[in-house]
Design an enzyme around this catalytic site. Structure first.
Site: not given
Ligand code: OAD
Length: 245
Positions: A119, A130, A187
């Site tokens: 990402h 450019c 997630s």
């Molecule tokens: P999310 O916010 O959707 O999910 C975060 C995950 O981390 C959840 O499943 C939580 O349970 C878990 N979590 C939180 N705290 C934690 C901890 N201390 N230890 C282990 N797990 C923990 O974030 P992403 O899955 O990264 O994209 O989201 C994916 C994409 O959606 C991102 O890259 C971004 C977002 O919109 C773009 O902006 C294009």
């Protein structure tokens, strides 16, 4: 499985045996907010207003401000024991492990790992005029000039909704050869990353989810729950011990 110091080669090229995908949860204990948890970024700001090409076209200053704040926040955060553990694992496995991250922070790198940023990165600017990319550590504004062409056309080098994530061919190839796939702190709702587990499983990999809580994602064979700073170092120690046997 997954042991020895040289590993399989395919026509002189090292074959990827482990693919690890990380998400916002791995940086949560470094103080960087996740997206969809209680109080997460997308509960405070509508993603349609800041994370799409249409949002940037409609209000570039608003989008720049949002990413400038996130860049500053990421710069003041520090890697945690989960980032450090993955760096240790990569040191041991070298090119036999691919670390893929959806995160746009640089905490994997500052822990000493090399990550494939599907990402993009907050610390890179992309010129809309450019196409040049440039390391960028301070704010980007509508007045910032591209160091390559001089035009005032810079945007954060991050992938927005509706855009194609980076390095997909390289990641797809690694998923085909991986014997182990782990998803940490994500997630699993944003594609294409959410589909990696099915690709790895279809190619014969063992799949494991490591998350604060069980996401209920049915595709994983194994699930470890708890804060990443506790689960990831223990899991990595286990893998390294297995490799050493
Ligand atoms: P999310 O916010 O959707 O999910 C975060 C995950 O981390 C959840 O499943 C939580 O349970 C878990 N979590 C939180 N705290 C934690 C901890 N201390 N230890 C282990 N797990 C923990 O974030 P992403 O899955 O990264 O994209 O989201 C994916 C994409 O959606 C991102 O890259 C971004 C977002 O919109 C773009 O902006 C294009």
């Amino acid at each position: 499985m997954i042991r020895g110091s040289t590993g399989p080669h395919d026509r002189g090229r090292v074959v990827t045996e482990i693919v690890i995908l990380t998400g916002a949860g791995i940086s949560a204990e470094s103080g960087l907010g996740t997206f969809r948890d209680l109080g997460g970024v997308w509960t405070q700001v509508r993603l349609e207003e800041v994370a799409t090409p249409e949002a940037f076209a409609a209000n570039p200053a608003r989008v720049q401000d949002f990413y400038n704040a996130r860049r500053a926040q990421a710069a003041s955060a520090s890697p945690n024991p989960a980032h450090e553990a993955l760096a240790r694992l990569q040191k041991a496995f070298g090119d036999r492990m691919m670390l893929v991250t959806q995160n746009v922070d640089d905490l994997h790198e500052r822990a000493g790992a090399r990550a494939v940023h599907m990402h993009g990165s907050l610390f890179s600017a992309l010129c809309n005029a450019c196409g040049a990319r440039d390391t960028w550590t301070c704010d980007i504004t509508n007045e910032s000039s591209c160091r390559n062409c001089g035009r005032k056309a810079l945007r954060p080098d991050v992938v927005w909704f509706g855009e194609m994530p980076y390095h997909m061919d390289q990641i797809g190839e690694a998923l085909q050869s991986a014997r182990l796939f782990a998803a940490i702190g994500t997630s699993g709702v944003v594609y294409p990353a959410a589909g990696f587990v099915a690709e790895a499983e279809a190619a014969g990999a063992h799949t494991i989810e490591i998350n604060l809580e069980d996401t209920g994602h049915p595709a994983f064979r194994e699930c470890l729950t708890g804060p990443a700073t506790e689960t990831v170092p223990k899991w990595v120690d286990g893998l390294l011990a297995e490799g050493a046997r």
